[in-house]
Write an enzyme that holds these catalytic residues in place. Sequence first.
Site, PDB file in Angstrom:
ATOM      1  N   ASP A  69      -1.530  -9.433  19.702  1.00 53.34           N
ATOM      2  CA  ASP A  69      -0.335  -9.322  18.869  1.00 53.34           C
ATOM      3  C   ASP A  69       0.840  -9.774  19.754  1.00 53.34           C
ATOM      4  O   ASP A  69       0.695  -9.885  20.982  1.00 53.34           O
ATOM      5  CB  ASP A  69      -0.169  -7.853  18.446  1.00 53.34           C
ATOM      6  CG  ASP A  69       1.116  -7.613  17.690  1.00 53.34           C
ATOM      7  OD1 ASP A  69       1.446  -8.393  16.791  1.00 53.34           O
ATOM      8  OD2 ASP A  69       1.821  -6.623  18.030  1.00 53.34           O
ATOM      9  N   LEU A  70       1.976 -10.067  19.143  1.00 54.97           N
ATOM     10  CA  LEU A  70       3.121 -10.545  19.950  1.00 54.97           C
ATOM     11  C   LEU A  70       4.147  -9.425  20.211  1.00 54.97           C
ATOM     12  O   LEU A  70       4.306  -8.941  21.332  1.00 54.97           O
ATOM     13  CB  LEU A  70       3.804 -11.714  19.217  1.00 54.97           C
ATOM     14  CG  LEU A  70       5.073 -12.239  19.876  1.00 54.97           C
ATOM     15  CD1 LEU A  70       4.745 -12.990  21.160  1.00 54.97           C
ATOM     16  CD2 LEU A  70       5.826 -13.170  18.923  1.00 54.97           C
ATOM     17  N   ASP A  71       4.844  -9.047  19.119  1.00 55.10           N
ATOM     18  CA  ASP A  71       5.944  -8.086  19.246  1.00 55.10           C
ATOM     19  C   ASP A  71       5.422  -6.727  19.704  1.00 55.10           C
ATOM     20  O   ASP A  71       4.570  -6.131  19.051  1.00 55.10           O
ATOM     21  CB  ASP A  71       6.654  -7.921  17.890  1.00 55.10           C
ATOM     22  CG  ASP A  71       7.327  -9.213  17.431  1.00 55.10           C
ATOM     23  OD1 ASP A  71       8.017  -9.840  18.243  1.00 55.10           O
ATOM     24  OD2 ASP A  71       7.162  -9.581  16.250  1.00 55.10           O
ATOM     25  N   SER A  89      -0.185 -12.449  14.868  1.00 52.03           N
ATOM     26  CA  SER A  89       1.091 -11.732  14.690  1.00 52.03           C
ATOM     27  C   SER A  89       1.607 -11.852  13.264  1.00 52.03           C
ATOM     28  O   SER A  89       1.350 -12.846  12.584  1.00 52.03           O
ATOM     29  CB  SER A  89       2.126 -12.347  15.655  1.00 52.03           C
ATOM     30  OG  SER A  89       3.423 -11.954  15.310  1.00 52.03           O
ATOM     31  N   ALA A  90       2.387 -10.854  12.837  1.00 52.78           N
ATOM     32  CA  ALA A  90       3.011 -10.898  11.513  1.00 52.78           C
ATOM     33  C   ALA A  90       4.286 -11.741  11.524  1.00 52.78           C
ATOM     34  O   ALA A  90       4.821 -12.104  10.478  1.00 52.78           O
ATOM     35  CB  ALA A  90       3.357  -9.476  11.067  1.00 52.78           C
ATOM     36  N   THR A 146      10.230  -7.276  21.609  1.00 53.09           N
ATOM     37  CA  THR A 146      11.216  -7.782  20.645  1.00 53.09           C
ATOM     38  C   THR A 146      11.631  -6.720  19.634  1.00 53.09           C
ATOM     39  O   THR A 146      12.577  -6.945  18.885  1.00 53.09           O
ATOM     40  CB  THR A 146      10.642  -8.995  19.899  1.00 53.09           C
ATOM     41  OG1 THR A 146       9.254  -8.753  19.732  1.00 53.09           O
ATOM     42  CG2 THR A 146      10.854 -10.279  20.652  1.00 53.09           C
ATOM     43  N   GLU A 198      -3.036  -4.482  20.383  1.00 57.85           N
ATOM     44  CA  GLU A 198      -2.066  -4.160  19.337  1.00 57.85           C
ATOM     45  C   GLU A 198      -1.209  -2.948  19.684  1.00 57.85           C
ATOM     46  O   GLU A 198      -1.699  -2.013  20.319  1.00 57.85           O
ATOM     47  CB  GLU A 198      -2.820  -3.802  18.050  1.00 57.85           C
ATOM     48  CG  GLU A 198      -2.849  -4.879  16.997  1.00 57.85           C
ATOM     49  CD  GLU A 198      -1.495  -5.163  16.359  1.00 57.85           C
ATOM     50  OE1 GLU A 198      -0.537  -4.397  16.553  1.00 57.85           O
ATOM     51  OE2 GLU A 198      -1.391  -6.171  15.649  1.00 57.85           O
ATOM     52  N   ASP A 199       0.042  -2.959  19.241  1.00 66.11           N
ATOM     53  CA  ASP A 199       0.913  -1.801  19.453  1.00 66.11           C
ATOM     54  C   ASP A 199       1.227  -1.065  18.156  1.00 66.11           C
ATOM     55  O   ASP A 199       1.941  -0.066  18.182  1.00 66.11           O
ATOM     56  CB  ASP A 199       2.237  -2.230  20.102  1.00 66.11           C
ATOM     57  CG  ASP A 199       3.108  -2.974  19.119  1.00 66.11           C
ATOM     58  OD1 ASP A 199       2.580  -3.855  18.406  1.00 66.11           O
ATOM     59  OD2 ASP A 199       4.316  -2.667  19.025  1.00 66.11           O
ATOM     60  N   LYS A 203      -1.069  -7.144   7.807  1.00 65.11           N
ATOM     61  CA  LYS A 203      -1.787  -6.023   8.428  1.00 65.11           C
ATOM     62  C   LYS A 203      -1.391  -4.764   7.642  1.00 65.11           C
ATOM     63  O   LYS A 203      -0.219  -4.670   7.261  1.00 65.11           O
ATOM     64  CB  LYS A 203      -1.351  -5.852   9.894  1.00 65.11           C
ATOM     65  CG  LYS A 203      -1.653  -7.057  10.783  1.00 65.11           C
ATOM     66  CD  LYS A 203      -0.964  -6.902  12.141  1.00 65.11           C
ATOM     67  CE  LYS A 203      -1.056  -8.180  12.961  1.00 65.11           C
ATOM     68  NZ  LYS A 203      -0.309  -8.117  14.227  1.00 65.11           N
ATOM     69  N   LYS A 215       7.222  -1.528  12.819  1.00 61.71           N
ATOM     70  CA  LYS A 215       6.306  -2.205  13.751  1.00 61.71           C
ATOM     71  C   LYS A 215       5.101  -2.786  13.016  1.00 61.71           C
ATOM     72  O   LYS A 215       4.415  -2.072  12.296  1.00 61.71           O
ATOM     73  CB  LYS A 215       5.852  -1.238  14.843  1.00 61.71           C
ATOM     74  CG  LYS A 215       6.940  -0.976  15.850  1.00 61.71           C
ATOM     75  CD  LYS A 215       6.421  -0.215  17.053  1.00 61.71           C
ATOM     76  CE  LYS A 215       7.517  -0.011  18.072  1.00 61.71           C
ATOM     77  NZ  LYS A 215       7.139   0.934  19.115  1.00 61.71           N
ATOM     78  N   ASN A 234       8.327 -16.028  13.696  1.00 64.75           N
ATOM     79  CA  ASN A 234       9.054 -16.595  14.833  1.00 64.75           C
ATOM     80  C   ASN A 234       8.183 -16.642  16.093  1.00 64.75           C
ATOM     81  O   ASN A 234       8.704 -16.790  17.204  1.00 64.75           O
ATOM     82  CB  ASN A 234      10.301 -15.756  15.129  1.00 64.75           C
ATOM     83  CG  ASN A 234      11.290 -15.772  13.964  1.00 64.75           C
ATOM     84  OD1 ASN A 234      11.727 -16.837  13.539  1.00 64.75           O
ATOM     85  ND2 ASN A 234      11.630 -14.609  13.435  1.00 64.75           N
TER      86      ASN A 234
END
Length: 219
Positions: free
Chosen positions: A9-11, A114-115, A17, A169-170, A145, A45, A118
């Site tokens: 995942d990204l954020d 990622s969702a 972010t 994942e967070d 998700k 999130k 960006n």
Amino acid sequence: MNKTGFIFDLDGVIVDTAKYHYLAWKNLAQELGFEFTHEQNELFKGVSRKRCLEILLDIGGVTATQEQFDSWMIEKNEDYLKYIEKMDETEILPDVPKVLEYVKRHEMPIALGSASKNARPILEKVKLLSYFETIVDGNNVTKAKPDPEVFLIAAEQLGVRADQCVVFEDAQAGIAAANSADMISIGIGDAQVLSEADYNFKDFTEIDDGFLKKLITQE
Ligand code: BG6
Ligand code: MG
């Protein structure tokens, strides 16, 4: 030996972010005449931009026309992009490059799941884009998700069976998505919040080569 697909995942996993999303939503809430707290931001999130705005308007008790809704979506994103614009490698979360390097060195394929819409510009800003064989993000999925779509597409693009993928994942929704895709789920953050994960770590500093080796050899 079968390959293990590594999906990140990204954020909140690669970069923090969430603080910029928070500032941009807070600015919009303020403009609409109500407060938006850090605690409420937790609900955002892993959640798509559209769903976040729906929740924000619920919090503020604001009803919007379709036109207003669309223009607030744009406004929030433009505000968010002003923060993103200034990002660089210093914003990569601790030991993320260490893990990416290990996985790359062992020639295991890496995807982003990622969702965010960006994702690509953020990875470019922090100079991590080259690690990723494929980017699956908010621009490629139809179901958010906890639906497993984003991770299943990532596995397919990596050419790895879903049950041979691991997901970092967070967000609770992300762990649920990984679990329902039959992947190994690794929670990064609060273990109590992410109690459904197969493994939990506070952050990547807690992940050592031994653990990564175990994932690769699928012992
Ligand atoms: C997720 C974030 O990764 O992306 C959410 O955790 C965010 O908070 C979502 O709403 C969508 O991001 P963006 O960048 O497309 O607005
Ligand atoms: Mg996240």
